[in-house]
Design a protein around this motif. Structure first.
Motif, PDB file in Angstrom:
ATOM      1  N   CYS A   1      45.432  45.960  35.694  1.00  0.00           N
ATOM      2  CA  CYS A   1      45.101  45.311  34.418  1.00  0.00           C
ATOM      3  C   CYS A   1      44.958  46.329  33.288  1.00  0.00           C
ATOM      4  O   CYS A   1      45.343  46.061  32.161  1.00  0.00           O
ATOM      5  CB  CYS A   1      43.801  44.524  34.559  1.00  0.00           C
ATOM      6  SG  CYS A   1      43.956  43.134  35.683  1.00  0.00           S
TER       7      CYS A   1
ATOM      8  N   HIS B   1      52.835  39.813  35.612  1.00  0.00           N
ATOM      9  CA  HIS B   1      51.392  40.021  35.745  1.00  0.00           C
ATOM     10  C   HIS B   1      50.626  38.951  34.960  1.00  0.00           C
ATOM     11  O   HIS B   1      49.628  38.410  35.443  1.00  0.00           O
ATOM     12  CB  HIS B   1      51.009  41.417  35.256  1.00  0.00           C
ATOM     13  CG  HIS B   1      49.548  41.715  35.366  1.00  0.00           C
ATOM     14  ND1 HIS B   1      48.990  42.368  36.461  1.00  0.00           N
ATOM     15  CD2 HIS B   1      48.509  41.426  34.542  1.00  0.00           C
ATOM     16  CE1 HIS B   1      47.688  42.472  36.285  1.00  0.00           C
ATOM     17  NE2 HIS B   1      47.359  41.910  35.119  1.00  0.00           N
TER      18      HIS B   1
ATOM     19  N   CYS C   1      47.292  36.656  35.959  1.00  0.00           N
ATOM     20  CA  CYS C   1      46.001  37.247  35.592  1.00  0.00           C
ATOM     21  C   CYS C   1      45.452  36.590  34.325  1.00  0.00           C
ATOM     22  O   CYS C   1      46.012  36.746  33.237  1.00  0.00           O
ATOM     23  CB  CYS C   1      46.157  38.757  35.380  1.00  0.00           C
ATOM     24  SG  CYS C   1      44.614  39.538  34.878  1.00  0.00           S
TER      25      CYS C   1
ATOM     26  N   CYS D   1      44.055  39.183  31.485  1.00  0.00           N
ATOM     27  CA  CYS D   1      45.120  39.834  30.720  1.00  0.00           C
ATOM     28  C   CYS D   1      45.869  38.825  29.846  1.00  0.00           C
ATOM     29  O   CYS D   1      46.259  39.147  28.717  1.00  0.00           O
ATOM     30  CB  CYS D   1      46.104  40.541  31.644  1.00  0.00           C
ATOM     31  SG  CYS D   1      45.431  42.053  32.353  1.00  0.00           S
TER      32      CYS D   1
HETATM   33 ZN    ZN Z   1      45.352  41.662  34.513  1.00  0.00          ZN
END
Ligand code: ZN
Lengths: 199, 197
Positions: B3, B29, B33, B36
């Protein structure tokens, strides 16, 4: 044709070219200067000085580069130098209305009192003030990088060339500048964030 | 890809300034996530707000700027700092002129001093070129010494002052053109190449 007559003719042609470029890019350059300085008086001074330098060094202008890129290089370097020399430029008048004594921010507009039609205008004004205020709180390098990227739409590579630095540095300046700006807007103008993308 | 790495590149991701591989990896990603992707969303919106700003309407025109520019470059040849300081300089000069005018007025209203002036300096040009020792009034408690130097100031405007430029002076002499900011000049070179009589 004598040497001086030739030089004069070339000079005359480049004067004409320069005038045409000023006419063509004036509005855009003004916009950049205004976003950097935050007020018309400083924007005019900065712009005048930058065009004066561009005029004096016009024979060194490499035509393979877009004029506005070459000009923005002069403008932003001048801005950063002047900023360092004088500290901040004129302080923004809107700064005063923002922080009250107990640290609470005083909104410039009383939104609930406005009817729907002026509402959009008020939001536009708030957006303008919020961003200009946020920009004024960034360091000059961050501000220049963010303005060139987000308002002028230049690539990182172009900005690196204008600011005479590496692409990595530009990336870092834009990232940090944009994060600071985001935090300021979220703190003082959360409604702008909720509004999201109207356009 | 952790991250921390992703978040350090989110602005560049927003700007599509990463390599194709990196853009792709971060996109994957963000799908998984939450933290993020929220960070990404706020940065994207910040840029979007910036892009919604309208173009500022200039308060001056390119013609105005060109006129100022050629005037400064061709005629002034002063320090590059000039334009930054001019406002303050003129404010200072204006203030000085006002103070001079006030003191001169005060001088005339004083019976003793006005007599000196009327007998010794009957006309304004004489007033300007008057040698200072003859003109300098005796210091008095009412007018401290600080102000005495202001008597010499040629900024003091008189109705018959020789410094008021006439039309011919304005056009023909020493290239000291004054271009009013309120009157943008078109066709700078041709205008200034001509010498109207
Ligand atoms: Zn992340």
């Amino acid at each position: 044709m004598t040497h001086t007559a030739l030089a004069q003719a070339v000079n005359e042609r480049s004067h004409e070219e320069f005038d045409a470029l000023v006419n063509r890019y004036y509005h855009q350059a003004y916009n950049t200067a205004y976003r950097l300085t935050g007020n018309h008086a400083d924007a005019e001074d900065l712009l005048q000085e930058a065009f004066l330098r561009a005029y004096r060094f016009f024979d060194r202008y490499d035509r393979s580069m877009p004029f506005i890129n070459w000009f923005n290089r002069i403008l932003t370097n001048l801005y950063i130098d002047e900023y360092r020399r004088r500290g901040r430029l004129r302080t923004l008048s809107l700064d005063e209305s923002y922080e009250t004594e107990d640290g609470e921010e005083a909104p410039a507009f009383d939104l609930p009192d406005l009817s729907p039609s002026p509402m959009e205008l008020a939001l536009q004004k708030e957006l303008e003030d919020a961003i200009q205020e946020g920009l004024s709180l960034l360091s000059p390098e961050f501000r220049v990088a963010v303005v060139l990227a987000d308002i002028e739409g230049h690539s990182y590579e172009e900005i690196a060339e204008m600011m005479n630095t590496s692409v990595g540095t530009v990336r870092s300046r834009i990232h940090r500048g944009r994060k600071q700006l985001r935090n300021l807007i979220m703190k003082h103008h959360p409604n702008l964030f909720e509004r999201g993308d109207l356009k | 890809m952790n991250c921390r790495f992703v978040q350090s590149r989110l602005s560049a991701y927003v700007d599509c300034e990463l390599t194709g591989h990196e853009q792709q990896a971060i996109r994957v990603h963000l799908e998984h996530c939450l933290e993020c992707s929220q960070e990404y969303e706020t940065l994207r919106k910040t840029k979007s707000l910036m892009r919604q700003l309208p173009l500022v309407q200039p308060t001056t025109s390119p013609e105005w700027l060109l006129a100022r520019l050629h005037q400064q470059n061709g005629v002034m040849r002063r320090s590059a700092r000039w334009s930054w300081n001019q406002v303050r300089w003129w404010q200072f000069a204006g203030g000085l002129a006002l103070i001079s005018a006030f003191i001169a007025w005060d001088l005339r209203s004083d019976p003793d001093r006005s007599e000196i002036q009327l007998t010794e300096t009957p006309t304004a040009p004489a007033f300007v070129s008057q040698p200072i020792p003859n003109f300098e009034p005796a210091p008095s408690p009412a007018l401290p010494q600080v102000s005495s130097s202001l008597y010499r100031s040629s900024l003091f405007p008189t109705s018959s002052s020789p410094y008021i430029p006439t039309n011919s002076y304005w056009i023909d002499e020493s290239n000291s053109h004054i271009v009013s900011p309120l009157q943008p000049t078109r066709g700078f070179y041709t205008t200034f190449g001509l010498r109207p009589r």
